[in-house]
Scaffold this active site. Structure first.
Site, PDB file in Angstrom:
ATOM      1  N   ASP A 220      43.818  36.013  30.794  1.00 32.12           N
ATOM      2  CA  ASP A 220      42.842  36.573  31.727  1.00 32.12           C
ATOM      3  C   ASP A 220      43.081  35.893  33.067  1.00 32.12           C
ATOM      4  O   ASP A 220      42.649  34.772  33.297  1.00 32.12           O
ATOM      5  CB  ASP A 220      41.419  36.310  31.218  1.00 32.12           C
ATOM      6  CG  ASP A 220      40.350  36.803  32.194  1.00 32.12           C
ATOM      7  OD1 ASP A 220      40.704  37.216  33.312  1.00 32.12           O
ATOM      8  OD2 ASP A 220      39.152  36.775  31.828  1.00 32.12           O
TER       9      ASP A 220
ATOM     10  N   LYS B  17      39.683  41.029  40.774  1.00 35.21           N
ATOM     11  CA  LYS B  17      39.255  40.212  41.922  1.00 35.21           C
ATOM     12  C   LYS B  17      40.160  40.393  43.160  1.00 35.21           C
ATOM     13  O   LYS B  17      40.002  41.347  43.879  1.00 35.21           O
ATOM     14  CB  LYS B  17      39.099  38.758  41.503  1.00 35.21           C
ATOM     15  CG  LYS B  17      37.894  38.577  40.550  1.00 35.21           C
ATOM     16  CD  LYS B  17      37.281  37.193  40.574  1.00 35.21           C
ATOM     17  CE  LYS B  17      35.883  37.211  39.988  1.00 35.21           C
ATOM     18  NZ  LYS B  17      35.799  36.784  38.601  1.00 35.21           N
TER      19      LYS B  17
ATOM     20  N   PHE C  17      35.017  32.848  30.344  1.00 30.46           N
ATOM     21  CA  PHE C  17      34.284  33.973  30.921  1.00 30.46           C
ATOM     22  C   PHE C  17      35.250  35.133  31.086  1.00 30.46           C
ATOM     23  O   PHE C  17      36.255  35.019  31.780  1.00 30.46           O
ATOM     24  CB  PHE C  17      33.680  33.612  32.285  1.00 30.46           C
ATOM     25  CG  PHE C  17      32.905  34.756  32.882  1.00 30.46           C
ATOM     26  CD1 PHE C  17      31.620  35.032  32.455  1.00 30.46           C
ATOM     27  CD2 PHE C  17      33.486  35.576  33.840  1.00 30.46           C
ATOM     28  CE1 PHE C  17      30.907  36.105  32.974  1.00 30.46           C
ATOM     29  CE2 PHE C  17      32.781  36.656  34.366  1.00 30.46           C
ATOM     30  CZ  PHE C  17      31.498  36.914  33.939  1.00 30.46           C
TER      31      PHE C  17
HETATM   32  C1  LIG Z   1      35.207  37.496  37.406  1.00 31.67           C
HETATM   33  C2  LIG Z   1      35.951  37.376  36.149  1.00 31.67           C
HETATM   34  C3  LIG Z   1      35.897  38.391  35.181  1.00 31.67           C
HETATM   35  C4  LIG Z   1      35.014  39.596  35.313  1.00 31.67           C
HETATM   36  O1  LIG Z   1      35.377  40.399  36.391  1.00 31.67           O
HETATM   37  P1  LIG Z   1      34.375  41.577  36.855  1.00 31.67           P
HETATM   38  O2  LIG Z   1      35.147  42.237  37.969  1.00 31.67           O
HETATM   39  O3  LIG Z   1      33.131  40.896  37.318  1.00 31.67           O
HETATM   40  O4  LIG Z   1      34.142  42.439  35.705  1.00 31.67           O
HETATM   41  C5  LIG Z   1      36.666  38.246  34.049  1.00 31.67           C
HETATM   42  N1  LIG Z   1      37.439  37.176  33.873  1.00 31.67           N
HETATM   43  C6  LIG Z   1      37.521  36.186  34.772  1.00 31.67           C
HETATM   44  C7  LIG Z   1      38.431  35.033  34.522  1.00 31.67           C
HETATM   45  C8  LIG Z   1      36.763  36.243  35.940  1.00 31.67           C
HETATM   46  O5  LIG Z   1      36.840  35.250  36.823  1.00 31.67           O
END
Ligand SMILES: *Cc1c(COP(=O)(O)O)cnc(C)c1O
Length: 399
Positions: A215, A244, A130
């Site tokens: 990521d 986050k 994700f």
């Molecule tokens: C939450 C998340 C995203 C997306 O972040 P947003 O602030 O919602 O755009 C991308 N990568 C990972 C691993 C995430 O946990």
């Protein structure tokens, strides 16, 4: 107040919170909730942390926003601190995790472009990933449920199975630019990537001249007891996406990169209006004040072990509800044998907030400031929820 004027894209629980302190939230139903979700790993220092509140109050009376047409001293300070604490030499600030990943993808592609290989645009990603909800990041994530109905996905992503080094190697072609992974898949269900596989991906990138992109939107900002997960895992990326927890609840994202990996992003190639504005970076600096204070991250590591041990006891005692515990540090998940929706609802009814994820896994992503006592209390509540679910399952079976 109703939901009638909002897009219908969220399935919200019928509750709101007006007050919070640390890991505690006061619900509109008058009850106190133990928040083990932290707004999906966002409120890294809990609710209403005094240092963050004071910092934001003071910043509110100063200049909020000037745009990136001008220098922003607090942004420069935040970037310098992030670089000093990590592998990175340069940072780009944005407003979310998806944008941080978009910047990472663009940086990776443009790196090859300026090096004379404009064909190298393809990025290898991992099944179950994700990376966000923009058109680029849903293509990167590859999940059919997020792509459906939005037309032709953005091209240039080659997906390989989870923890499959051989498949990653086989997917490398003359047009490959980078490999992009979450060291631990969050939304995917707290799926921990094998360290040897991560090391192998690093070696593949070095061998083939690819960039390794982590990521760390969810794994970062101290969750594993190091500022970013890559330090715990012993594998260093070339580009890293953060968001986050970085703002402790204030929206901010960042793309970190080595000098070389950032070399394609020159004036005019990328930008954002809000990214790194004075308010956001001032708050993020305050988050770093706490997270980088001596001993803080060691405590996270210790508390992660405490939490895992406590949760293991609950999981073992309730095989009809849970099958295993996953994750590291304060990024933990309990895989459910009972329907996950029932587990999360039962937990909430016991005053415990969890976050559902893939593979029927309920996540525990508490504020890094959580105490041992609060972890014990969370365990008690999870235990009560497990008993509630068991009773409901028994009742259903005998009906
Ligand atoms: C939450 C998340 C995203 C997306 O972040 P947003 O602030 O919602 O755009 C991308 N990568 C990972 C691993 C995430 O946990």
């Amino acid at each position: 107040m109703t939901l009638n004027s909002l897009f219908k894209n969220y399935n919200r629980v019928d509750i709101s919170f007006e007050k919070g302190e640390g890991v505690w939230l006061e619900g509109s139903d008058g009850r106190r909730y133990l928040d083990m979700g932290a707004g999906i790993a966002v409120t890294a220092l809990g609710h209403a942390h005094p240092h963050l509140v004071e910092t934001l109050r003071e910043a509110a009376g100063k200049v909020w926003h000037t745009s990136n047409l001008y220098r922003i001293p607090e942004q420069e300070r935040l970037a310098e601190r992030l670089c000093a604490a990590t592998f990175a030499d340069r940072v780009f600030f944005c407003n979310s995790g998806a944008e941080a990943n978009e910047a990472a993808i663009k940086a990776a592609r443009r790196y090859h472009y300026v090096k004379g290989a404009p064909n190298r645009t393809r990025i290898i990603t991992v099944e179950g990933a994700f990376h966000g909800r923009t058109l680029g990041t849903i293509a990167a994530g590859g999940s059919p449920k997020y792509l459906e109905g939005f037309g032709e996905p953005l091209t240039g992503f080659d997906q390989v199975p989870f923890n499959d080094l051989k498949a990653a190697e086989a997917a490398i072609g003359p047009d490959t630019a980078a490999i992009m992974v979450e060291p631990i898949q969050g939304e995917g269900g707290i799926r921990v990537m094998d360290r040897q596989v991560l090391k192998g991906l690093r070696a593949l990138c070095d061998k083939h001249g690819l960039l390794l992109v982590f990521d760390e939107v969810q794994t970062g900002l101290g969750r594993l007891g190091t500022l970013f997960a890559y330090e715990s895992l012993g594998v260093t990326p070339d580009i890293l996406a953060s968001a986050k927890g970085l703002g402790g609840g204030f929206p901010i994202g960042a793309c970190l990169a080595t000098e070389d990996a950032a070399s394609g992003i020159v004036a005019g190639t990328h930008g954002t209006t809000f990214g790194g504005n004075a308010l956001a970076v001032t708050v993020a600096n305050a988050v770093l004040d706490v997270v980088l204070a001596p001993g803080f991250l060691d405590e996270v590591k210790r508390k992660g072990l405490v939490a895992k041990q406590l949760l293991a006891g609950v999981v073992d005692a309730h095989p009809k509800v849970f099958s295993e515990i996953r994750g590291e540090g304060l990024m933990l998940g309990v895989k459910c044998t009972a329907p996950i929706g029932d587990v999360v609802t039962a937990a909430r009814q016991e005053g415990l907030l969890l976050v559902p994820a893939g593979e029927a896994t309920a996540r525990l992503l508490p504020a890094l400031t959580v105490t041992d006592e609060e972890l014990k209390e969370a365990t008690h509540r999870l235990e009560s929820a497990a008993r509630d679910v068991e009773r409901a399952l028994e009742a259903a079976a005998s009906a």
